[in-house]
Design an enzyme around this catalytic site. Structure first.
Site, short mmCIF file in Angstrom:
data_model
loop_
_atom_site.label_atom_id
_atom_site.label_comp_id
_atom_site.label_asym_id
_atom_site.label_seq_id
_atom_site.Cartn_x
_atom_site.Cartn_y
_atom_site.Cartn_z
CE1 TYR A 1 -8.11 -0.69 -21.00
CE2 TYR A 1 -8.49 1.55 -20.25
CZ TYR A 1 -7.67 0.45 -20.34
OH TYR A 1 -6.42 0.48 -19.78
CB SER B 1 -3.15 -3.03 -10.84
OG SER B 1 -3.77 -3.94 -9.95
N PRO B 2 -2.56 0.08 -8.83
CG PRO B 2 -3.20 2.29 -8.33
CD PRO B 2 -3.34 1.21 -9.38
CG LEU B 3 -5.50 0.78 -4.57
CD1 LEU B 3 -6.94 1.14 -4.22
CD2 LEU B 3 -4.56 1.25 -3.46
CB ALA B 4 -2.20 -5.26 -5.12
N GLY B 5 -5.05 -4.74 -7.40
CA GLY B 5 -6.28 -5.39 -7.82
C GLY B 5 -7.17 -5.84 -6.67
N GLY B 6 -6.96 -5.24 -5.48
CA GLY B 6 -7.76 -5.61 -4.32
C GLY B 6 -7.26 -6.83 -3.58
CG PHE C 1 -8.25 -4.55 0.37
CD1 PHE C 1 -7.95 -3.59 1.32
CD2 PHE C 1 -8.14 -4.22 -0.97
CE1 PHE C 1 -7.55 -2.31 0.94
CE2 PHE C 1 -7.73 -2.95 -1.36
CZ PHE C 1 -7.44 -2.00 -0.40
#
Length: 300
Positions: free
Chosen positions: A53, A210-215, A218
């Site tokens: 990272y 990526s639980p928010l699907a990488g944004g 939105f």
């Protein structure tokens, strides 16, 4: 915050703080220290890293913060990964990006991570990606040696299929404790390809990156995103959620596999909002509203 037993006498906070984009947050060391303290105040004690990272820099940055407050080490759990070799000015001998899960590389990586963090043990070590050139007997030898020396408490994998988990697990004298996978309302394959089934079968806790699907949820106008966004907006109103991202997390948290979402933001307000998702409870029918919207049809 609730905690989840992950095996080997370890427990993780139900939310995990991810440091993949640590350098993007543009925080000073003192600001990062404040952020870690704020995570602890929210009940987040588990921090996810990898040797690569930030072009091999994020572990050491985190370690510098631990030096500012040495008492933190006994209050947190460190997860890190190895096995990927990047093209980097720090490693001029790498002329192609590749995987290395040899015993020698795993042990060298762990020793470097221990130096980076300024600690004498890692709570959980993961193999970062499935390696088509993997010799599982070498991985097992490395894991056993590191565990016997007290350098790593427990082991897992990341992005492995169920057959790859079973293969590696068959060589080990102790169980793998986690499989860190991509999982969200827009990426539901692990529920269908046997990955989550295996986690339930073997009591392996899935960590969701990526639980928010990488944004994507939105702003994307693809059909799946539009369908799911409409349902999430509807459910946010029904559940009195502040935003749809809370519903996305609650959807994962509701599943009986005890999924651990990795929250990869340096914004404290977003972290607090994520933690509040633990208070949202979807009904089974609400859960399937999201499922139906994601897969594009009703269940058979």
């Amino acid at each position: 915050m609730e905690r989840t037993n992950i095996g080997e006498g370890l427990s993780f906070s139900r939310m995990v703080h991810g440091h993949w984009r640590l350098n993007d947050w543009k925080l000073t060391q003192n600001e990062l220290l404040d952020l870690i303290h704020s995570c602890l105040e929210q009940g987040i004690t588990t921090f996810d890293h990898a040797d690569i990272y930030g072009d091999y820099t994020c572990e050491a940055r985190f370690g510098e913060v631990l030096k500012l407050d040495p008492s933190l080490r006994t209050k947190i759990e460190i997860v890190t990964k190895c096995g990927i070799k990047l093209l980097s000015k720090k490693h001029t001998d790498h002329y192609i990006k590749h995987y290395d899960t040899s015993k020698d590389h795993i042990i060298k990586s762990v020793n470097q991570s221990l130096q980076n963090f300024g600690t004498d043990y890692i709570d959980v070590l993961l193999i970062h990606r499935p390696d088509p050139f993997m010799d599982p007997s070498e991985v097992a030898e490395a894991f056993v040696s590191l565990k016997d020396e007290g350098k790593v408490r427990a082991f897992g994998v990341s992005n492995f299929t169920s057959s790859q988990v079973a293969m590696l697990d068959s060589y080990l004298p102790f169980p793998l404790v986690t499989n860190q996978i991509e999982l969200s309302v827009l990426h539901t394959n692990p529920f269908l390809d046997g990955t989550i089934d295996q986690c339930l079968e073997r009591k392996i806790l899935p960590m969701a990156w990526s639980p928010l699907a990488g944004g994507r949820i939105f702003s994307s106008e693809d059909k799946q995103s539009v369908r799911v966004r409409e349902i999430l907006t509807k459910l946010a109103e029904e559940l009195n959620a502040v935003s749809i991202d809370q519903v996305m997390l609650a959807w994962l948290l509701e599943h009986p596999a005890n999924i651990l979402p990795i929250i990869g933001t340096g914004n404290l307000e977003r972290i607090k909002r994520s933690v509040e998702a633990l208070q949202l409870k979807l009904t089974r029918q609400q859960w399937f509203e999201v499922w139906e919207a994601s897969i594009g049809n009703e269940v058979p």
